[in-house]
Write a protein that holds these residues in place. Structure first.
Motif, PDB file in Angstrom:
ATOM      1  N   THR A 276     -22.544  57.013  19.717  1.00 46.31           N
ATOM      2  CA  THR A 276     -21.750  56.848  20.927  1.00 46.31           C
ATOM      3  C   THR A 276     -21.900  55.408  21.407  1.00 46.31           C
ATOM      4  O   THR A 276     -22.877  54.727  21.069  1.00 46.31           O
ATOM      5  CB  THR A 276     -22.200  57.833  22.030  1.00 46.31           C
ATOM      6  N   ASP A 277     -20.936  54.968  22.198  1.00 41.83           N
ATOM      7  CA  ASP A 277     -20.974  53.589  22.695  1.00 41.83           C
ATOM      8  C   ASP A 277     -21.337  53.513  24.174  1.00 41.83           C
ATOM      9  O   ASP A 277     -21.206  52.460  24.798  1.00 41.83           O
ATOM     10  CB  ASP A 277     -19.623  52.896  22.457  1.00 41.83           C
ATOM     11  N   ARG A 278     -21.765  54.624  24.764  1.00 39.91           N
ATOM     12  CA  ARG A 278     -22.123  54.606  26.180  1.00 39.91           C
ATOM     13  C   ARG A 278     -23.276  55.561  26.449  1.00 39.91           C
ATOM     14  O   ARG A 278     -23.577  56.449  25.640  1.00 39.91           O
ATOM     15  CB  ARG A 278     -20.925  55.007  27.034  1.00 39.91           C
ATOM     16  N   LEU A 279     -23.895  55.346  27.582  1.00 40.05           N
ATOM     17  CA  LEU A 279     -24.979  56.226  28.014  1.00 40.05           C
ATOM     18  C   LEU A 279     -24.386  57.422  28.744  1.00 40.05           C
ATOM     19  O   LEU A 279     -23.669  57.262  29.731  1.00 40.05           O
ATOM     20  CB  LEU A 279     -25.934  55.466  28.934  1.00 40.05           C
ATOM     21  N   TRP A 280     -24.667  58.604  28.245  1.00 41.14           N
ATOM     22  CA  TRP A 280     -24.170  59.821  28.881  1.00 41.14           C
ATOM     23  C   TRP A 280     -24.978  60.110  30.145  1.00 41.14           C
ATOM     24  O   TRP A 280     -26.047  59.548  30.378  1.00 41.14           O
ATOM     25  CB  TRP A 280     -24.283  61.009  27.931  1.00 41.14           C
ATOM     26  N   SER A 281     -24.452  61.029  30.936  1.00 43.85           N
ATOM     27  CA  SER A 281     -25.166  61.540  32.103  1.00 43.85           C
ATOM     28  C   SER A 281     -25.194  63.063  32.025  1.00 43.85           C
ATOM     29  O   SER A 281     -24.479  63.672  31.224  1.00 43.85           O
ATOM     30  CB  SER A 281     -24.478  61.095  33.399  1.00 43.85           C
ATOM     31  N   MET A 282     -26.000  63.670  32.877  1.00 43.04           N
ATOM     32  CA  MET A 282     -26.028  65.130  32.900  1.00 43.04           C
ATOM     33  C   MET A 282     -24.696  65.688  33.389  1.00 43.04           C
ATOM     34  O   MET A 282     -24.322  66.819  33.031  1.00 43.04           O
ATOM     35  CB  MET A 282     -27.174  65.632  33.781  1.00 43.04           C
ATOM     36  N   GLU A 283     -23.954  64.887  34.170  1.00 41.64           N
ATOM     37  CA  GLU A 283     -22.611  65.314  34.585  1.00 41.64           C
ATOM     38  C   GLU A 283     -21.699  65.506  33.382  1.00 41.64           C
ATOM     39  O   GLU A 283     -20.889  66.435  33.346  1.00 41.64           O
ATOM     40  CB  GLU A 283     -22.000  64.296  35.547  1.00 41.64           C
ATOM     41  N   ASP A 284     -21.832  64.624  32.378  1.00 34.78           N
ATOM     42  CA  ASP A 284     -21.024  64.759  31.163  1.00 34.78           C
ATOM     43  C   ASP A 284     -21.298  66.092  30.478  1.00 34.78           C
ATOM     44  O   ASP A 284     -20.372  66.769  30.010  1.00 34.78           O
ATOM     45  CB  ASP A 284     -21.333  63.612  30.197  1.00 34.78           C
ATOM     46  N   ILE A 285     -22.569  66.452  30.386  1.00 33.31           N
ATOM     47  CA  ILE A 285     -22.927  67.728  29.748  1.00 33.31           C
ATOM     48  C   ILE A 285     -22.410  68.891  30.577  1.00 33.31           C
ATOM     49  O   ILE A 285     -21.851  69.858  30.042  1.00 33.31           O
ATOM     50  CB  ILE A 285     -24.451  67.813  29.550  1.00 33.31           C
ATOM     51  N   ALA A 286     -22.575  68.806  31.914  1.00 31.40           N
ATOM     52  CA  ALA A 286     -22.115  69.888  32.787  1.00 31.40           C
ATOM     53  C   ALA A 286     -20.607  70.082  32.674  1.00 31.40           C
ATOM     54  O   ALA A 286     -20.114  71.222  32.667  1.00 31.40           O
ATOM     55  CB  ALA A 286     -22.513  69.595  34.231  1.00 31.40           C
ATOM     56  N   GLU A 287     -19.863  68.995  32.596  1.00 25.69           N
ATOM     57  CA  GLU A 287     -18.405  69.105  32.467  1.00 25.69           C
ATOM     58  C   GLU A 287     -18.007  69.736  31.144  1.00 25.69           C
ATOM     59  O   GLU A 287     -17.052  70.512  31.066  1.00 25.69           O
ATOM     60  CB  GLU A 287     -17.779  67.723  32.611  1.00 25.69           C
ATOM     61  N   ARG A 288     -18.727  69.415  30.087  1.00 23.07           N
ATOM     62  CA  ARG A 288     -18.425  70.015  28.775  1.00 23.07           C
ATOM     63  C   ARG A 288     -18.799  71.486  28.745  1.00 23.07           C
ATOM     64  O   ARG A 288     -18.160  72.283  28.049  1.00 23.07           O
ATOM     65  CB  ARG A 288     -19.127  69.225  27.677  1.00 23.07           C
ATOM     66  N   ILE A 289     -19.819  71.863  29.492  1.00 19.14           N
ATOM     67  CA  ILE A 289     -20.153  73.284  29.615  1.00 19.14           C
ATOM     68  C   ILE A 289     -19.004  74.028  30.281  1.00 19.14           C
ATOM     69  O   ILE A 289     -18.575  75.091  29.829  1.00 19.14           O
ATOM     70  CB  ILE A 289     -21.458  73.471  30.425  1.00 19.14           C
ATOM     71  N   GLU A 290     -18.483  73.453  31.374  1.00 16.47           N
ATOM     72  CA  GLU A 290     -17.378  74.095  32.094  1.00 16.47           C
ATOM     73  C   GLU A 290     -16.139  74.192  31.213  1.00 16.47           C
ATOM     74  O   GLU A 290     -15.460  75.227  31.186  1.00 16.47           O
ATOM     75  CB  GLU A 290     -17.050  73.304  33.353  1.00 16.47           C
ATOM     76  N   THR A 291     -15.842  73.133  30.457  1.00 11.29           N
ATOM     77  CA  THR A 291     -14.681  73.157  29.565  1.00 11.29           C
ATOM     78  C   THR A 291     -14.823  74.251  28.523  1.00 11.29           C
ATOM     79  O   THR A 291     -13.873  74.992  28.235  1.00 11.29           O
ATOM     80  CB  THR A 291     -14.521  71.794  28.871  1.00 11.29           C
ATOM     81  N   ARG A 292     -16.023  74.375  27.958  1.00 10.22           N
ATOM     82  CA  ARG A 292     -16.253  75.384  26.912  1.00 10.22           C
ATOM     83  C   ARG A 292     -16.155  76.791  27.487  1.00 10.22           C
ATOM     84  O   ARG A 292     -15.543  77.680  26.897  1.00 10.22           O
ATOM     85  CB  ARG A 292     -17.617  75.187  26.266  1.00 10.22           C
ATOM     86  N   VAL A 293     -16.747  76.998  28.655  1.00  7.22           N
ATOM     87  CA  VAL A 293     -16.743  78.333  29.266  1.00  7.22           C
ATOM     88  C   VAL A 293     -15.333  78.760  29.641  1.00  7.22           C
ATOM     89  O   VAL A 293     -14.969  79.936  29.531  1.00  7.22           O
ATOM     90  CB  VAL A 293     -17.667  78.348  30.505  1.00  7.22           C
ATOM     91  N   ASN A 294     -14.514  77.808  30.063  1.00  2.39           N
ATOM     92  CA  ASN A 294     -13.164  78.131  30.523  1.00  2.39           C
ATOM     93  C   ASN A 294     -12.126  78.150  29.414  1.00  2.39           C
ATOM     94  O   ASN A 294     -10.943  78.365  29.688  1.00  2.39           O
ATOM     95  CB  ASN A 294     -12.735  77.119  31.592  1.00  2.39           C
ATOM     96  N   GLN A 295     -12.539  77.896  28.182  1.00  9.22           N
ATOM     97  CA  GLN A 295     -11.599  77.967  27.079  1.00  9.22           C
ATOM     98  C   GLN A 295     -11.103  79.401  26.901  1.00  9.22           C
ATOM     99  O   GLN A 295     -11.884  80.349  27.053  1.00  9.22           O
ATOM    100  CB  GLN A 295     -12.241  77.498  25.771  1.00  9.22           C
ATOM    101  N   PRO A 296      -9.815  79.582  26.581  1.00 10.54           N
ATOM    102  CA  PRO A 296      -9.310  80.952  26.348  1.00 10.54           C
ATOM    103  C   PRO A 296     -10.073  81.621  25.213  1.00 10.54           C
ATOM    104  O   PRO A 296     -10.353  80.995  24.185  1.00 10.54           O
ATOM    105  CB  PRO A 296      -7.838  80.722  25.966  1.00 10.54           C
TER     106      PRO A 296
END
Length: 314
Positions: A276-296
């Motif tokens: 990766t070219d940037r430093l992630w944050s815990m917000e990034d992980i939390a948002e990906r959790i929400e995206t995965r959970v809300n997938q049909p």
């Protein structure tokens, strides 16, 4: 306009969706080793909310690791295993009341890129030959080019490395010898055996003698033991379910690889490895959790996650 009945249902649904800041707080506390019940008190949420978020985070982080940690251009790998247990220690499982499947010793196999400090692969399983083979196959599938690999003296490694890498590896083992357990009384269980020596054994290829070491992966294992309450020795904070143990590992390694800056190079290991070219944050992980959970949800039969080894049915 919503009638009274549907308004109540709507409000209940909204109440079940935690704000992003609250989810980030819980994830950070989980990652710092706080117990789930303590988190429920501090964050003022139910224990079921914390447990559900751990499951969702674990599943998401397992998927993210599989998707992102690939084609790693590593030159010097180190591998080791660290002990923990689920529900009860192995010797106590036969007498344990209602011990679930998966109770007993759990060994976490880790493989680290010595240069970037990236955790390339991990496996929570038994300390068996089949686990070693599965682990090494996963390591080999995530890297490109020829590497130098150093492991400890565990006798399952030579065959597993041969099966996974063939001749495309320079492989050595650092075999350590230990003295008697520290102390002569009850304090001996608090004092690990003293390392009395170590010798290098070349198993395959032509490894650089100066780089035959497991110091970096052992230091990463110490970070695991210090950062995850489940790995504390002589504790009752261990996982009661194998799945929760694996999910805690997945969240920890995702944070370690992508969010945490390593003191050696002031970058996250994923940045240092070029993933990766940037430093992630815990917000990034939390948002990906929400995206995965809300997938049909897919219709039809359930798709079962491929286990990380045949021992993962434990």
């Amino acid at each position: 306009m919503l009638d009274a009945k549907h308004k109540v249902q709507y409000n209940r649904g909204m109440a079940n969706v935690l704000p992003l800041a609250k989810r980030v707080q819980i994830l950070n506390l989980l990652n710092e080793g706080m117990s789930m019940r303590a988190i429920s008190r501090v964050a003022d949420v139910s224990i079921n909310t914390v447990s559900k978020l751990l499951v969702d985070a674990g599943e998401t982080c397992l998927d993210l690791h599989d998707q992102l940690v690939t084609h790693v251009q590593a030159k010097n790998l180190q591998a080791d295993e660290i002990w923990s247990f689920c529900y009860a220690k192995q010797k106590n499982v036969p007498d344990a009341k209602a011990a679930p499947e998966g109770a007993g010793d759990v060994w976490t196999w880790t493989c680290l890129d010595s240069d970037s400090k990236l955790i390339v692969s991990y496996l929570a399983s038994g300390r068996t030959q089949s686990a070693a083979i599965h682990f090494m196959k996963d390591v080999a599938s995530r890297i490109t080019g020829r590497v130098q690999l150093t492991t400890d003296g565990h006798n399952s490694y030579p065959y597993a490395v041969h099966v996974a890498f063939g001749k495309n590896v320079d492989f050595a083992q650092l075999v350590k010898t230990y003295g008697a357990e520290g102390g002569s009384g009850p304090e001996r269980k608090y004092s690990p055996p003293v390392c009395t020596g170590a010798h290098k054994v070349v198993r395959q290829g032509n490894p650089d003698q100066s780089k035959i070491s497991t110091s970096h992966v052992e230091r990463a294992n110490l970070t695991m033991r210090m950062g995850m309450r489940r790995f504390t020795r002589l504790t009752n904070a261990h996982s009661k379910k194998y799945a929760n143990h694996l999910y805690a590992l997945a969240l920890f390694f995702m944070h370690y690889n992508f969010v945490r800056q390593h003191k050696a190079h002031k970058l996250s290991p994923a940045m240092a490895a070029g993933i990766t070219d940037r430093l992630w944050s815990m917000e990034d992980i939390a948002e990906r959790i929400e995206t995965r959970v809300n997938q049909p949800k897919a219709r039809g039969p359930y798709k079962v996650r491929k286990p990380r080894s045949e021992d993962d049915a434990r």
